[in-house]
Design a protein around this motif. Structure first.
Motif, PDB file in Angstrom:
ATOM      1  N   TYR B  66       0.932  -1.098  -0.012  1.00  0.00           N
ATOM      2  CA  TYR B  66      -0.204  -0.017  -0.113  1.00  0.00           C
ATOM      3  C   TYR B  66       0.796   1.099   0.094  1.00  0.00           C
ATOM      4  O   TYR B  66       0.746   2.346  -0.811  1.00  0.00           O
ATOM      5  CB  TYR B  66      -1.059  -0.015   1.029  1.00  0.00           C
ATOM      6  CG  TYR B  66      -1.896   1.283   1.276  1.00  0.00           C
ATOM      7  CD1 TYR B  66      -3.077   0.835   0.498  1.00  0.00           C
ATOM      8  CD2 TYR B  66      -1.643   2.123   1.976  1.00  0.00           C
ATOM      9  CE1 TYR B  66      -4.238   1.822   0.211  1.00  0.00           C
ATOM     10  CE2 TYR B  66      -2.738   3.474   1.760  1.00  0.00           C
ATOM     11  CZ  TYR B  66      -3.949   3.088   1.064  1.00  0.00           C
ATOM     12  OH  TYR B  66      -4.726   3.987   0.914  1.00  0.00           O
ATOM     13  N   GLU B  67       1.999   1.298   0.981  1.00  0.00           N
ATOM     14  CA  GLU B  67       2.703   2.341   0.926  1.00  0.00           C
ATOM     15  C   GLU B  67       3.519   2.750  -0.370  1.00  0.00           C
ATOM     16  O   GLU B  67       3.691   4.057  -0.774  1.00  0.00           O
ATOM     17  CB  GLU B  67       3.483   2.394   1.922  1.00  0.00           C
ATOM     18  CG  GLU B  67       2.977   2.313   3.297  1.00  0.00           C
ATOM     19  CD  GLU B  67       3.798   2.424   4.740  1.00  0.00           C
ATOM     20  OE1 GLU B  67       5.222   2.752   4.445  1.00  0.00           O
ATOM     21  OE2 GLU B  67       3.107   2.636   5.690  1.00  0.00           O
ATOM     22  N   TYR B  68       3.522   1.768  -1.142  1.00  0.00           N
ATOM     23  CA  TYR B  68       4.312   2.057  -2.544  1.00  0.00           C
ATOM     24  C   TYR B  68       3.370   2.613  -3.657  1.00  0.00           C
ATOM     25  O   TYR B  68       3.834   2.888  -4.688  1.00  0.00           O
ATOM     26  CB  TYR B  68       4.806   0.722  -3.125  1.00  0.00           C
ATOM     27  CG  TYR B  68       6.349   0.342  -2.318  1.00  0.00           C
ATOM     28  CD1 TYR B  68       7.417   1.064  -2.652  1.00  0.00           C
ATOM     29  CD2 TYR B  68       6.434  -0.523  -1.637  1.00  0.00           C
ATOM     30  CE1 TYR B  68       8.487   1.000  -1.977  1.00  0.00           C
ATOM     31  CE2 TYR B  68       7.584  -0.948  -1.089  1.00  0.00           C
ATOM     32  CZ  TYR B  68       8.615  -0.007  -1.263  1.00  0.00           C
ATOM     33  OH  TYR B  68       9.909  -0.530  -0.665  1.00  0.00           O
ATOM     34  N   LEU B  69       1.990   2.222  -3.354  1.00  0.00           N
ATOM     35  CA  LEU B  69       1.032   2.694  -4.500  1.00  0.00           C
ATOM     36  C   LEU B  69       1.120   4.321  -4.471  1.00  0.00           C
ATOM     37  O   LEU B  69       1.182   4.961  -3.794  1.00  0.00           O
ATOM     38  CB  LEU B  69      -0.362   2.278  -4.251  1.00  0.00           C
ATOM     39  CG  LEU B  69      -0.391   0.797  -4.120  1.00  0.00           C
ATOM     40  CD1 LEU B  69      -1.757   0.196  -3.632  1.00  0.00           C
ATOM     41  CD2 LEU B  69      -0.599  -0.055  -5.662  1.00  0.00           C
ATOM     42  N   ASP B  70       0.567   4.782  -5.903  1.00  0.00           N
ATOM     43  CA  ASP B  70       0.212   5.949  -6.160  1.00  0.00           C
ATOM     44  C   ASP B  70      -0.869   6.514  -5.126  1.00  0.00           C
ATOM     45  O   ASP B  70      -1.870   5.872  -4.918  1.00  0.00           O
ATOM     46  CB  ASP B  70      -0.007   6.068  -7.469  1.00  0.00           C
ATOM     47  CG  ASP B  70       1.199   6.573  -8.427  1.00  0.00           C
ATOM     48  OD1 ASP B  70       2.175   7.236  -7.814  1.00  0.00           O
ATOM     49  OD2 ASP B  70       1.324   6.053  -9.540  1.00  0.00           O
TER      50      ASP B  70
END
Lengths: 453, 453
Positions: B66-70
């Protein structure tokens, strides 16, 4: 007091004390200052004082400060310091910093310096120097700590304790097999939070992200950025661990690559990674003139087209007055599109869209811009010279030119990437030419139709 | 296989399996993939599949991915996932990432989400949200490990072991007094290499580099870059330690700030830090049109000047043909100068030279460029139209215009910085206008003299 003010103060005081010959006082004011700030203060001194100020530092401090100095000043100091001082400095620099320094020096100086290194250090440096410029091999450091799978956590920590001084990065530990193949990675964080008798093989991560010695440095930088790593391991063709690249080097690489792009975008300055403000002026002129010669030719084409329309210009002289507006606006719309596309390619922000989607988006944006600009320009042109037909010709041309500029501005970078040419360097002259030439042709032909000429 | 190929492969397989409804297979192929790569694969899927694919992940994996998603996809997922899932994700994000996410969401959604947090987490996030955008306070994380001076090394390591899970960075430990004032820093490296019974007060560094909560994020980034830190501590107005900023956030900030500069330089696109390729097209047009309207006016000035010279243009029509060459070259020389100066200001490569030195350097470089370009242009102009006087007028104008463009290109950025305006955004239109207007005037006046008109 801001850090900038601090640095300026230190430099001023230092210069004053050195001029007065008060070496003791000069030494005293440097004691509480950080190495990075001392380096800046030295850089700000007159050239003749560099070596003098540098000699004030203790041996440990000297080495720390040295690595922060600009290459030009590092070189100058090497020439001026006594041989023994030089040997101490070079001997204790980390191999990757040393390789980068040697890369900048004349071959004769490099050989003299390599001679002064200890055999182990010489091997490490020579190895780094064997790799191509701008590859992972060149920027990696061999100073890492490796572990074996059968070590216990407490054995590993004992090993770290012993080797910490000689390692650039002790927060990631790399696990290798008997043939030095990289098999896993474990962080000091994991070691500290594990039980002392656990085996490394149990707690390590086996799915290691690594790069090869010939991986491009920009790719390495993006990888570290993407995964939020502190370092990434480098392996050779046989997957043997040969070095690591740390995050602090990556920040500098990203900045250098970005500078090259910005220079290329800002009128075709070819920097080649050197500090522009340290180049001599002939070199500056050489790096800037190529692109200007290209423009000389492409602008002549535009000029020739304008001249070929003498018949219509002679009839409606006022048409000339709007040419700068049309080519200027078109050039700028094209520059906007190519800038966002080229930056998007580099930051990967563009990754969710394919080239055709991007070009279509830009074409529509261009049409929107054209509609706004065209409306205003029509009113403006009518107000300026009172002929409705000319005003309409200007306004409609502007719509067409905006769309044309957006399309060529977004399409050409993709084309150049496909042809393996640098989009940042190549795009602008071609976009300008396309927009100028086609824009002027559109304008004159629309004027002919609307004005019935 | 390159990472890009890997991601594409994962995305393709994932989409195929999801379309077939084979959730088990889809789950299986994601197991060996890194969170950052899973995030990219999900971003590449059709919008309707995002939530479906995300549900395949285990809870721990889901949070990492989740933390890597735009942000746009993070928002979309928040809307679509069931309330309990959402609470789990938000609850376990690090406070700085969470603050940045909330900053992007509509206020109603933020309030709903804040309600779902545990009281401690809510306080941490609300605290971060209280600071101005783009300051250290906003990007810091309160998840750090602090020590006291009287701790022994082994006590400190025990504390790290206990708190490691809840901390973003355990490689730097911060020492505070009873009132939480920051008094020192010690690295895990130093702890590991010290004797277990040494006191923290003995081994810590007292001269700590820190920033304040209201320090600009760009300044923080430059500080970390300059000192090669992994993190920097943040203190409030009373010098109490309130958080840290880590190097991985800094890389993203540097990239974002550079993008804003590049957009501004590339034709005045005002990005405001948003992802250009995710904006809707009306917004795109709005961010690009301001500067184009300015150009509309400035180009009219040039056009008006050209028109005012109708008498001379009527006599020697061929003079018109060289106007694009002169203004085009002048504009480009000016762009080159302003680009290197503005970039130099941002990277501090310029720091060894004062403004006057830089402008003098550029003026000389402009004269060199002018001499080269002028010579070639004279020959070229003579070859094109056969009149020596016109050719000489073109060549000499080009020398004067190059010098003029270099001076205005290097001086205006300093002027705007002095006026506290953004040099990257403001410089180009003023330089273009100055060079166009003055360049055309120089050309016509030289032509009058040389051609005796």
């Amino acid at each position: 007091m801001s850090r900038r003010e601090l640095r300026d103060l230190v430099r001023t005081q230092l210069q004053m004390l050195l001029e007065e010959g008060d070496l003791r006082g000069a030494k005293a004011i440097l004691v509480p200052v950080q190495p990075a700030d001392i380096a800046e203060a030295i850089e700000g001194l007159p050239e003749a004082m560099h070596a003098l100020a540098f000699r004030l530092l203790s041996k440990d401090e000297a080495i720390a400060v040295y690595e922060y100095l600009d290459y030009s000043i590092q070189e100058q100091l090497l020439e001026e310091l006594k041989s023994q001082d030089v040997r101490d400095i070079v001997d204790r620099m980390s191999p990757d910093d040393r390789a980068r320094l040697f890369d900048e020096l004349p071959a004769k100086v490099v050989n003299r310096l390599l001679e002064q290194l200890s055999p182990a250090e010489r091997t490490a440096t020579a190895q780094l120097l064997g790799y191509e410029a701008d590859t992972a091999g060149r920027i990696m450091t061999p100073e890492l700590i490796s572990l074996k799978e059968n070590f216990t956590v407490s054995q590993a920590i004992e090993r770290i304790r012993r080797l910490a001084k000689a390692s650039e990065m002790i927060y990631y530990l790399y696990v290798t097999d008997a043939a030095r193949h990289l098999t896993g990675i474990v962080s000091l964080r994991e070691l500290v939070t594990s039980q002392p008798d656990q085996a490394i093989g149990e707690i390590m991560t086996r799915d290691v992200v690594f790069v090869h010695t010939d991986t491009d440095q920009e790719e390495v930088a993006k990888l570290i950025q993407r995964y939020d790593f502190l370092a990434v391991p480098v392996v050779d063709r046989e997957q043997r661990l040969v070095g690591i690249i740390t995050v602090d080097d990556v920040i500098d690489i990203l900045q250098q690559e970005t500078t090259e792009d910005i220079y290329a975008l800002g009128g075709g300055v070819q920097s080649g990674g050197d500090n522009y403000f340290q180049m001599n002026l002939m070199e500056v002129a050489r790096k800037r003139v190529v692109w200007l010669f290209v423009l000389l030719i492409t602008n002549t084409v535009t000029g020739t087209i304008i001249k070929s329309q003498e018949d219509i210009l002679a009839k409606v002289v006022t048409l000339t007055a709007f040419i700068p507006l049309l080519t200027g606006t078109g050039g700028n719309v094209g520059a906007q599109s190519s800038t966002v596309v080229i930056r998007g390619m580099n930051t990967e922000e563009i990754r969710m869209l394919g080239p055709l989607q991007v070009i279509a988006r830009e074409a529509i944006a261009g049409a929107l811009l054209g509609a706004m600009l065209g409306t205003v320009a029509t009113v403006w042109a009518y107000f300026l010279q009172g002929k409705l037909e000319v005003a309409i010709a200007v306004g409609t041309s502007l719509v067409a030119i905006s769309v044309l500029a957006s399309i060529s501005g977004s399409a050409l970078p993709f084309l150049f990437r496909l042809l393996r040419l640098d989009p940042a360097l190549m795009s602008a002259p071609f976009i300008t030419t396309a927009v100028d030439v086609l824009g002027v042709l559109i304008y004159f032909n629309l004027a002919r139709v609307i004005l019935n000429l």
